[in-house]
Design an enzyme around this catalytic site. Structure first.
Site, PDB file in Angstrom:
ATOM      1  N   ARG B  50      67.988 -54.886 -65.467  1.00 30.40           N
ATOM      2  CA  ARG B  50      69.357 -54.996 -64.961  1.00 30.40           C
ATOM      3  C   ARG B  50      69.574 -54.029 -63.807  1.00 30.40           C
ATOM      4  O   ARG B  50      68.926 -53.001 -63.725  1.00 30.40           O
ATOM      5  CB  ARG B  50      70.357 -54.606 -66.060  1.00 30.40           C
ATOM      6  CG  ARG B  50      70.160 -55.370 -67.337  1.00 30.40           C
ATOM      7  CD  ARG B  50      71.136 -54.864 -68.378  1.00 30.40           C
ATOM      8  NE  ARG B  50      70.832 -55.472 -69.673  1.00 30.40           N
ATOM      9  CZ  ARG B  50      71.583 -55.313 -70.760  1.00 30.40           C
ATOM     10  NH1 ARG B  50      72.664 -54.561 -70.717  1.00 30.40           N
ATOM     11  NH2 ARG B  50      71.247 -55.911 -71.880  1.00 30.40           N
ATOM     12  N   ASP B  52      73.155 -52.161 -62.136  1.00 25.77           N
ATOM     13  CA  ASP B  52      74.581 -51.991 -62.442  1.00 25.77           C
ATOM     14  C   ASP B  52      75.461 -52.615 -61.361  1.00 25.77           C
ATOM     15  O   ASP B  52      74.996 -52.924 -60.268  1.00 25.77           O
ATOM     16  CB  ASP B  52      74.932 -50.503 -62.526  1.00 25.77           C
ATOM     17  CG  ASP B  52      74.030 -49.747 -63.481  1.00 25.77           C
ATOM     18  OD1 ASP B  52      73.711 -50.292 -64.544  1.00 25.77           O
ATOM     19  OD2 ASP B  52      73.651 -48.605 -63.136  1.00 25.77           O
ATOM     20  N   ARG B 198      70.831 -42.587 -60.974  1.00 25.92           N
ATOM     21  CA  ARG B 198      72.118 -42.074 -60.496  1.00 25.92           C
ATOM     22  C   ARG B 198      72.435 -40.706 -61.104  1.00 25.92           C
ATOM     23  O   ARG B 198      73.032 -39.848 -60.435  1.00 25.92           O
ATOM     24  CB  ARG B 198      73.218 -43.086 -60.812  1.00 25.92           C
ATOM     25  CG  ARG B 198      73.056 -44.365 -59.979  1.00 25.92           C
ATOM     26  CD  ARG B 198      73.886 -45.525 -60.504  1.00 25.92           C
ATOM     27  NE  ARG B 198      75.296 -45.198 -60.502  1.00 25.92           N
ATOM     28  CZ  ARG B 198      76.236 -45.971 -61.051  1.00 25.92           C
ATOM     29  NH1 ARG B 198      75.889 -47.116 -61.647  1.00 25.92           N
ATOM     30  NH2 ARG B 198      77.501 -45.618 -61.017  1.00 25.92           N
TER      31      ARG B 198
END
Lengths: 245, 245
Positions: B50, B52, B198
């Site tokens: 995935r 985000d 991140r």
């Protein structure tokens, strides 16, 4: 009354252009409203010239007169704090009362960005014109030479424009290629007609694709006929880079 | 059934992320709907992992199984013709039936772009994290060295994640500075936890600003405590650059 000069960078994607309009949000309107918010005075922001909807500016110049007692540095930071993410002041200074951002312009530089590769990029698509067909830079550079100098640029002026004198002086054009298919066409002139850069770029692209020879550029200029020139390049590739006073 | 592998570039700005969700449009959903439109078959598109909401991909890899008789080249061009401007297939090929875009991943490279200068840019703001305070690259590079190797990365894992084994192997980190204040942090690992890049970038930025010494990175890793690490860097600066099989 004090007179202030600003250098403004903006992403034109979300705006109807520089100039105030009835049916859309303009850069000018945003600036005027935010200056009024800080100074509590209704001001008119004068730009060096208009930019069309979707056109960007790296260094648009604008001025406004105002009675505020705020120091320029306070105005600068306060305005930047209030402006939306897609507009920023790069500088703000107090200038002599006679300075006028539009009347005093001596020249401008526009750049036009093209992404020339076989596959359209998904990223950054509001910042260039994507062209799939290979462009021959040598042909484009040859054609560009015909534009330099003082000419009647009616062939590159938006139809329906009221301006009568369409003589302008182009002082330089350069075409540079960067990484990942990026082309940058830089045009400097003492003044520009409406859509002039975009119509020149559209014509240069036809020549770069081999659809017309470079010498066609001379015929197009001489014809003074908008119908003979190429199509208008999209707004999203165009940047007002510098205004000279 | 045939098996297809795609390389996908996308601008994540307008999407709720890669993965299908009830309350938002995902890249996966757009791809599945457009593949169904061409093949008339309901397919499941499997991504390498995935991304985000707001995160971009330069080369996401995805696969899907389908009975279509269309040649891969036809599928490739047809899908690109139907996809929205912010998603593009860079490649599509038929692969062996056992290929699985998620299970077969051996490593990934993410890059994170920071714009580090005194004034926020108005242009391109969906493509980087703007940081006004000067960042010391030497400090950030020192801190980054502690991350290389196999560690429990719980300190950099999104809170509330169900994943039990949070041991991952980071194989390299580099920090490069480009023109106009652009910094690019590149991180390669065999696998990543949710928000891991991140959260690492948010911590590196605190160290680059001098708020913590580089050696704090070791303590943060050892603590296995998300509360000790720095904040989560915004999604808009993150790009999935490469997936290795």
């Amino acid at each position: 009354m004090r007179n202030f000069k600003m250098i403004v960078e903006y992403d034109g994607t979300g705006y109807c252009g520089w100039q105030r309009q009835e049916n859309g949000l303009s850069i000018q309107q945003v600036l005027e409203e935010i200056i009024q918010l800080i100074t509590q005075e209704k001001v008119t922001v004068i730009g060096s010239g208009r930019t069309d909807a979707g056109v960007h500016a790296l260094n648009q110049v604008a001025s406004f007169r105002c009675n505020t007692r705020l120091p320029a540095e306070t105005l600068f930071r306060g305005l930047n704090g209030l402006l939306p993410h897609d507009i920023v002041l790069k500088a703000l200074e107090e200038v002599a009362g006679e300075f006028h951002a539009q009347h005093d312009v001596r020249g401008k530089i526009y750049v036009y960005r093209i992404c020339n590769k076989s596959l359209r990029p998904a990223l950054g698509r509001n910042y260039f014109w994507f062209i799939r067909h290979p462009l021959d830079l040598i042909l484009m550079e040859k054609a560009a030479q015909y534009l330099i100098g003082t000419h009647d640029f009616s062939s590159f002026c938006a139809t329906g424009t009221q301006v009568k004198d369409r003589t302008r002086t182009v002082t330089s054009i350069s075409i540079n290629s960067g990484e990942d298919g990026l082309l940058e066409i830089s045009i400097e002139a003492q003044g520009f007609l409406k859509y002039m850069v975009r119509n020149i770029v559209g014509t240069l692209v036809e020549i770069g694709r081999g659809q017309r020879p470079p010498a066609a550029m001379k015929e197009i200029i001489d014809s003074c006929d908008r119908n003979i020139a190429g199509p208008t390049a999209p707004a999203r590739g165009l940047y007002l880079k510098e205004v000279k006073y």
